[in-house]
Design a protein around this motif. Sequence first.
Motif: not given
Length: 480
Positions: A183, A209, A268
């Motif tokens: 990430l 990702l 996220l």
Amino acid sequence: MRFQAIDLFTLLPELVVLITACVVLIVDLYLPEERKDVNQLISFAGLGIAIAAVGVVGLAWGPTPTYAFGDAFVRDPMSDLLKGAVLVVTLLAFAYSARYMRERDMWVGEFHVLVLFALLGILIMISANGFLVMYLGLELLALCLYALVAFNRDSSTGAEAAMKYFVLGALGSGMLLYGISMLYGATGALGFAPVAEAVATQGMENRILVFGLVFVIIGIAFKFGAVPFHMWIPDVYQGAPGPVALFLSSAPKVAAFAMAVRILVDGLPGLASEWSEILVILSVLSLAIGNVVAIAQSNIKRMLGYSTISHVGFIFLGLLAGTPDGYAAAMFYAVVYALMAAGAFGVLVMISHQGFEAESLDDLKGLGERDPWLAAMMTLVMFSMAGVPPLVGFMAKLLVLQAVIDIGLVWLAIVAVVFSIVGAFYYLRVVKMIYFDKPELDAAVDGSRDARIAVSINGLSMLVLGMFPATLLALCEAAF
């Protein structure tokens, strides 16, 4: 170079816990043996820190978030509530533990220091506003727990459990760290807010990702003990000393919930549809395997371990809803579960005595005759875990199911209800043994004042919070 001023109220709970842990460590080390009463000195220090920290959280409580260390550390309504819950559970753990640890010559400074540093790691995780601080808090907690599980050096079962926990915990931490590194590589940031902005821009177009998300969820599932990453829970609960199993089953689950919310919801949100689908699978597997396998257990610690796995499935149901109501329901469930787990293991600790460890279901037979009040408190906890109204466990399950139904996943709610009915069997079996079976032993039950007060608070809170859930629910909703 100018440094950012730090608001001490943001850090007060952590500072109080840290200072007290250091003071306990130093006092225990330097006072001559003939001039100190370790039992009283250390126990009062441990209880005092938990009480003081609860008061500090109350002083620091406020609706407006405050930050420290370059926005890497945050104090907000969610952190205030979760810290308060964890500190109450730690206070209960100290109260339950005194006689058990004294009888086994383990009521020493090191036990309290390890618990306090584990508590500090939990508080850091709850207030983490970035991946780096989150990981530091997680490792501080994990290292203390590894040592606590093996705290009874005369127990080969404890040493084996600690080794399994260490190996699998290291694997889970490695997975989490690998996901964090991916990430970071994709977004160039470690703070949750910058990562969220980058994810919103890139979305599914950046495959790094997606891979990072998968590894991060694996790390979260390891810390929760969700299926298929649950292998360590029953073994560790069985092998750890009773008070350690009590602490391990309750407070770290609140920390795991905070980690999941901080990473998935705060960091996220742009990948919510992806991580929700993964949580659906984890929740169904956890509900199914946790409840079904628990039925076959004759060791009550292992039974409560598989019970934990099933409750994790419910917490995931609230998170995967992806709505403020769902997050609030999951938070409510996490706090309530911590209290229920503390109560269940607390009763086991109280009926254990020198030379005897309450592990088998048969050890609870006839508890209603031996100690009616303790039996009543255990019954309240078991009924609450089973989701029997009007206890708080019923309300926690109802809120989660409502959140899932609101997003149209009726089938998932039905699956959860079915496995909850399956799970009610082994909880009711415990109640049946308590009241309808003849006792197989006539050993003394812990009658100390601290333990009695703790188990009374624990048991009666199941009823009070179930009948008046509005205050706790409002606090959970205010966090989102």
